[in-house]
Write a protein that holds these residues in place. Structure first.
Motif, PDB file in Angstrom:
ATOM      1  N   ALA A  57       0.912  -1.264   0.124  1.00 57.99           N
ATOM      2  CA  ALA A  57      -0.164   0.080  -0.101  1.00 57.99           C
ATOM      3  C   ALA A  57       0.885   1.107   0.171  1.00 57.99           C
ATOM      4  O   ALA A  57       1.822   1.335   0.692  1.00 57.99           O
ATOM      5  CB  ALA A  57      -1.075  -0.035   1.177  1.00 57.99           C
ATOM      6  N   ILE A  58       0.718   1.989  -0.964  1.00 57.87           N
ATOM      7  CA  ILE A  58       1.434   3.323  -1.224  1.00 57.87           C
ATOM      8  C   ILE A  58       0.559   4.505  -0.710  1.00 57.87           C
ATOM      9  O   ILE A  58      -0.529   4.713  -1.227  1.00 57.87           O
ATOM     10  CB  ILE A  58       2.090   3.516  -2.674  1.00 57.87           C
ATOM     11  N   TYR A  59       1.241   5.322   0.217  1.00 58.50           N
ATOM     12  CA  TYR A  59       0.512   6.498   0.641  1.00 58.50           C
ATOM     13  C   TYR A  59       0.893   7.720   0.266  1.00 58.50           C
ATOM     14  O   TYR A  59       2.368   7.815  -0.028  1.00 58.50           O
ATOM     15  CB  TYR A  59       0.217   6.533   2.044  1.00 58.50           C
ATOM     16  N   THR A  60       0.315   8.689   0.039  1.00 54.42           N
ATOM     17  CA  THR A  60       0.769  10.108  -0.307  1.00 54.42           C
ATOM     18  C   THR A  60       1.709  10.553   0.845  1.00 54.42           C
ATOM     19  O   THR A  60       1.208  10.482   1.966  1.00 54.42           O
ATOM     20  CB  THR A  60       0.027  11.190  -0.933  1.00 54.42           C
ATOM     21  N   ILE A  61       2.510  11.324   0.496  1.00 55.18           N
ATOM     22  CA  ILE A  61       3.299  12.102   1.573  1.00 55.18           C
ATOM     23  C   ILE A  61       2.568  13.141   2.166  1.00 55.18           C
ATOM     24  O   ILE A  61       2.170  14.115   1.478  1.00 55.18           O
ATOM     25  CB  ILE A  61       4.802  12.533   1.049  1.00 55.18           C
ATOM     26  N   LYS A  68      13.415  17.243   4.003  1.00 48.52           N
ATOM     27  CA  LYS A  68      14.079  16.144   4.711  1.00 48.52           C
ATOM     28  C   LYS A  68      13.267  15.092   5.088  1.00 48.52           C
ATOM     29  O   LYS A  68      13.599  13.955   4.571  1.00 48.52           O
ATOM     30  CB  LYS A  68      15.062  16.529   5.848  1.00 48.52           C
ATOM     31  N   LYS A  69      12.103  15.260   5.657  1.00 49.10           N
ATOM     32  CA  LYS A  69      11.051  14.330   5.621  1.00 49.10           C
ATOM     33  C   LYS A  69      10.564  13.657   4.701  1.00 49.10           C
ATOM     34  O   LYS A  69      10.356  12.410   4.539  1.00 49.10           O
ATOM     35  CB  LYS A  69      10.050  14.746   6.722  1.00 49.10           C
ATOM     36  N   ALA A  75      12.386   7.469   0.395  1.00 47.38           N
ATOM     37  CA  ALA A  75      13.569   6.426   0.565  1.00 47.38           C
ATOM     38  C   ALA A  75      13.123   5.183   1.380  1.00 47.38           C
ATOM     39  O   ALA A  75      14.070   4.105   1.319  1.00 47.38           O
ATOM     40  CB  ALA A  75      15.062   7.247   1.238  1.00 47.38           C
ATOM     41  N   GLY A  76      12.096   5.226   1.920  1.00 50.82           N
ATOM     42  CA  GLY A  76      11.632   4.094   2.716  1.00 50.82           C
ATOM     43  C   GLY A  76      11.861   4.322   4.120  1.00 50.82           C
ATOM     44  O   GLY A  76      11.965   3.159   4.987  1.00 50.82           O
ATOM     45  N   LYS A  77      12.790   5.379   4.669  1.00 51.65           N
ATOM     46  CA  LYS A  77      12.850   5.363   5.839  1.00 51.65           C
ATOM     47  C   LYS A  77      11.988   5.906   6.810  1.00 51.65           C
ATOM     48  O   LYS A  77      12.226   5.622   8.069  1.00 51.65           O
ATOM     49  CB  LYS A  77      14.214   6.480   6.163  1.00 51.65           C
ATOM     50  N   LEU A  78      10.878   6.568   6.480  1.00 51.94           N
ATOM     51  CA  LEU A  78       9.707   6.652   7.088  1.00 51.94           C
ATOM     52  C   LEU A  78       8.701   6.017   6.650  1.00 51.94           C
ATOM     53  O   LEU A  78       8.458   5.681   5.402  1.00 51.94           O
ATOM     54  CB  LEU A  78       9.542   8.480   6.872  1.00 51.94           C
ATOM     55  N   GLY A 118       4.855   7.295  -1.260  1.00 50.90           N
ATOM     56  CA  GLY A 118       5.058   7.500  -2.408  1.00 50.90           C
ATOM     57  C   GLY A 118       4.673   8.544  -3.159  1.00 50.90           C
ATOM     58  O   GLY A 118       4.037   9.359  -2.459  1.00 50.90           O
ATOM     59  N   GLU A 119       4.755   8.653  -4.548  1.00 50.47           N
ATOM     60  CA  GLU A 119       4.382   9.994  -5.184  1.00 50.47           C
ATOM     61  C   GLU A 119       3.056   9.950  -5.487  1.00 50.47           C
ATOM     62  O   GLU A 119       2.232  10.645  -5.128  1.00 50.47           O
ATOM     63  CB  GLU A 119       5.139  10.131  -6.558  1.00 50.47           C
ATOM     64  N   ARG A 120       2.394   8.563  -5.563  1.00 48.51           N
ATOM     65  CA  ARG A 120       0.845   8.409  -6.116  1.00 48.51           C
ATOM     66  C   ARG A 120       0.314   7.425  -5.097  1.00 48.51           C
ATOM     67  O   ARG A 120       1.024   6.283  -4.654  1.00 48.51           O
ATOM     68  CB  ARG A 120       0.827   8.097  -7.440  1.00 48.51           C
ATOM     69  N   PRO A 121      -0.903   7.598  -4.520  1.00 50.04           N
ATOM     70  CA  PRO A 121      -1.196   6.576  -3.690  1.00 50.04           C
ATOM     71  C   PRO A 121      -1.574   5.357  -4.511  1.00 50.04           C
ATOM     72  O   PRO A 121      -2.228   5.654  -5.673  1.00 50.04           O
ATOM     73  CB  PRO A 121      -2.473   7.239  -2.968  1.00 50.04           C
TER      74      PRO A 121
END
Length: 133
Positions: A57-61, A68-69, A75-78, A118-121
């Motif tokens: 599941a990809i969520y929008t930022i 930085k966040k 990068a998958g760090k958060l 990710g860029e797109r949900p």
């Protein structure tokens, strides 16, 4: 994610129903699968075999994230700590594909689910036949 079944009482009778949002999302998953299956003849082999399902599941930022966040999130760090819960994501996908991609979801012998930014949900579902190696 899959929402809970709702119960409505009318007089002395209770009536249960699935919320419209869940029904619509399950139908959308079915349509996407059927469209993908048209392009992949091997999908028909899944019908009665033990299966491995991977769900991402990809969520929008969030817009409130700093640069930085945002970089760390991409990068998958958060990772997303938001709803829906992983079990509800699994449930809606498995139920939507039941009798469409496979005879019954009891065939799923391994299930992995992850949440990322990710860029797109989107939700990415991968189904493979389980083989003993």
């Amino acid at each position: 994610g899959k929402q809970r079944v709702r119960v409505m009482k009318r007089g002395n009778f209770a009536h249960s129903y699935t919320p419209e949002q869940t029904v619509s999302y399950e139908n959308y998953i079915k349509e996407c699968y059927l469209k993908a299956r048209e392009e992949d003849e091997t999908a028909r082999e899944l019908w009665d075999k033990p299966l491995i399902m991977n769900i991402t599941a990809i969520y929008t930022i969030p817009k409130s994230y700093s640069k930085k966040k945002t970089i760390d999130a991409l990068a998958g760090k958060l990772r997303p700590l938001t709803k829906p819960d992983l079990d509800n994501i699994c449930k809606v996908v498995c139920d939507a594909l039941n009798t469409i991609a496979y005879a019954d979801d009891k065939q799923i012998v391994r299930l992995t689910t992850e949440k990322y930014y990710g860029e797109r949900p989107m939700v990415i579902v991968e189904l493979k036949i389980w083989h003993l190696n």
